[in-house]
Design a protein around this motif. Structure first.
Motif, PDB file in Angstrom:
ATOM      1  N   SER A 154      33.055  22.875 -64.117  1.00  0.00           N
ATOM      2  CA  SER A 154      31.911  22.708 -64.877  1.00  0.00           C
ATOM      3  C   SER A 154      32.322  22.581 -66.229  1.00  0.00           C
ATOM      4  O   SER A 154      32.860  23.580 -67.034  1.00  0.00           O
ATOM      5  N   CYS A 155      31.753  21.446 -67.113  1.00  0.00           N
ATOM      6  CA  CYS A 155      32.283  21.271 -68.233  1.00  0.00           C
ATOM      7  C   CYS A 155      31.259  20.415 -69.342  1.00  0.00           C
ATOM      8  O   CYS A 155      30.917  19.523 -68.541  1.00  0.00           O
ATOM      9  N   ASP A 156      31.380  20.445 -70.407  1.00  0.00           N
ATOM     10  CA  ASP A 156      30.590  19.395 -71.142  1.00  0.00           C
ATOM     11  C   ASP A 156      31.778  18.416 -71.703  1.00  0.00           C
ATOM     12  O   ASP A 156      32.819  18.945 -72.702  1.00  0.00           O
ATOM     13  N   LEU A 183      40.385  21.459 -69.273  1.00  0.00           N
ATOM     14  CA  LEU A 183      40.660  20.739 -68.070  1.00  0.00           C
ATOM     15  C   LEU A 183      42.167  20.638 -67.891  1.00  0.00           C
ATOM     16  O   LEU A 183      42.596  20.787 -66.470  1.00  0.00           O
ATOM     17  N   LEU A 184      42.970  20.330 -68.580  1.00  0.00           N
ATOM     18  CA  LEU A 184      44.193  20.277 -68.388  1.00  0.00           C
ATOM     19  C   LEU A 184      45.022  21.738 -67.938  1.00  0.00           C
ATOM     20  O   LEU A 184      45.808  21.855 -67.261  1.00  0.00           O
ATOM     21  N   ASP A 185      44.593  22.519 -68.770  1.00  0.00           N
ATOM     22  CA  ASP A 185      45.011  23.968 -68.313  1.00  0.00           C
ATOM     23  C   ASP A 185      44.469  24.281 -66.837  1.00  0.00           C
ATOM     24  O   ASP A 185      45.367  24.973 -66.206  1.00  0.00           O
ATOM     25  N   ALA A 212      45.343  13.759 -74.762  1.00  0.00           N
ATOM     26  CA  ALA A 212      45.448  14.811 -74.343  1.00  0.00           C
ATOM     27  C   ALA A 212      46.324  15.094 -73.187  1.00  0.00           C
ATOM     28  O   ALA A 212      47.296  15.794 -73.128  1.00  0.00           O
ATOM     29  N   ALA A 213      46.077  14.101 -72.298  1.00  0.00           N
ATOM     30  CA  ALA A 213      46.973  13.929 -70.892  1.00  0.00           C
ATOM     31  C   ALA A 213      48.148  12.963 -71.043  1.00  0.00           C
ATOM     32  O   ALA A 213      48.830  13.270 -69.850  1.00  0.00           O
ATOM     33  N   LEU A 245      37.771  18.006 -60.003  1.00  0.00           N
ATOM     34  CA  LEU A 245      36.393  17.413 -60.260  1.00  0.00           C
ATOM     35  C   LEU A 245      35.879  17.967 -61.591  1.00  0.00           C
ATOM     36  O   LEU A 245      36.328  19.134 -61.774  1.00  0.00           O
ATOM     37  N   CYS A 246      35.067  17.211 -62.395  1.00  0.00           N
ATOM     38  CA  CYS A 246      34.508  17.844 -63.374  1.00  0.00           C
ATOM     39  C   CYS A 246      33.430  17.018 -63.767  1.00  0.00           C
ATOM     40  O   CYS A 246      33.221  15.908 -63.675  1.00  0.00           O
ATOM     41  N   ALA A 247      32.086  18.029 -64.295  1.00  0.00           N
ATOM     42  CA  ALA A 247      30.832  17.326 -64.611  1.00  0.00           C
ATOM     43  C   ALA A 247      30.110  18.460 -65.401  1.00  0.00           C
ATOM     44  O   ALA A 247      30.445  19.709 -64.983  1.00  0.00           O
TER      45      ALA A 247
END
Length: 321
Positions: A65-67, A77-79, A128-129, A39-41
């Motif tokens: 959590s990220c922008d 995120l990928l890491d 990137a993915a 999850l990310c937001a």
């Protein structure tokens, strides 16, 4: 007869904008079918609640959590995905922002914010993915655009512009990756009951803009149950469908746009004339939960949308005294 395993079982998914609303429901639906979910937001508190909800339901889920608009976010995120789960199989670009108001009340930075959130951020993350997705036997990209990415709805111009760009990228990407085994599904939802009217940003006359948008986003005949939408999105991705249009109203609008674009443009112009004017003292960037206090819309009109927002952790609207 033994049931065929779901294509996403034991696969790894990354869902942006998954702290609340449709993104959270898509993540939950993927987990229900056996996927591991990142999850990310941006909102760390809401994201933590979403992670705890999914894990309480038995999901293998973790949150970061990220922008999403930060150019360094895709690598972070990928890491995190690789460290926790291994290679990525499924990417769902669901993060978004809704800005409501007449063009005279909007600024260039509103358009830039919309494009960064709903076009450039998904673009960077998808590129990137691609290494992971091409190597996967279930490589899948889901882009949640909007019917506003096909039909230029008035008083939503930054959102419409960004969603048009996102839909174009997603459809072009499917053609580019057709021979590489990666499936790309473009989702064009109409209005959904997620409580988005309380998180949207309103410009010009916020109370008046809130009134029409909140009413439309809560009406059963115009809006769709978000849980049902999430199920349909995951099912379409699992079946490698190129496109999914959600809600009967959206399907009619898309067909009309395709068959009679000039007529559609005239109808949209008529709709625009019925929407609130800018006003003598336009206000800028008022969150829906605050704009609701400036609205004369009765609370019962938005009851379905408000209940959906409460379930999906959107900001709470005002209540009548």
């Amino acid at each position: 007869m033994t049931a065929r395993p779901h294509r996403f079982a034991n696969r790894t998914a990354l869902v942006t904008g998954s702290s609340r609303g449709l993104g959270l429901l898509i993540a939950r639906e993927l987990a229900r079918h056996g996927a591991r979910v990142m999850l990310c937001a941006r909102d760390a508190d809401a994201l933590g609640r979403a992670e705890r909800q999914l894990r309480a339901d038995g999901a293998d889920a973790v949150a970061l959590s990220c922008d999403i608009t930060d150019p360094e976010t895709p690598r972070r995120l990928l890491d995190a995905v690789h460290e926790r789960f291994g290679p990525l199989d499924i990417l769902v670009n669901s993060a978004g922002i809704i800005q409501v108001g007449p063009v005279e009340a909007l600024r260039e930075e509103d358009f830039r914010q919309a494009m960064e959130t709903m076009y450039f951020a998904p673009l960077r993350l998808t590129l990137a993915a691609l290494t992971d997705l091409r190597a996967s036997s279930a490589g899948t990209v889901v882009t949640v655009s909007s019917v506003g990415g096909r039909i230029p709805a008035p008083h939503l111009l930054p959102y419409v512009a960004a969603k048009f760009a996102a839909a174009g990228f997603s459809q072009g990407l499917r053609a580019e990756l057709a021979g590489m085994g990666v499936s790309v599904t473009t989702v064009l939802p109409g209005l959904m009951r997620t409580g988005s009217h309380t998180a949207a940003r309103f410009h010009g006359r916020p109370g008046a803009e809130y009134s029409w948008f909140a009413a439309a986003a809560s009406m059963p005949l115009l809006s769709m149950d978000a849980e049902r939408a999430a199920r349909a999105i995951v099912r379409a991705a699992e079946r490698r469908r190129p496109e999914l249009v959600l809600t009967p109203a959206a399907k009619v609008g898309v067909r009309l746009q395709g068959l009679a674009p000039a007529t559609t443009a005239r109808l949209l112009g008529l709709v625009a004339r019925t929407l609130p004017a800018t006003g003598d003292r336009p206000r800028h960037d008022v969150q829906g939960a605050r704009a609701a206090k400036q609205s004369s819309l009765p609370a019962w009109v938005t009851a379905l949308g408000d209940r959906a927002g409460a379930r999906l952790a959107e900001p709470r609207p005002r209540t009548d005294p």
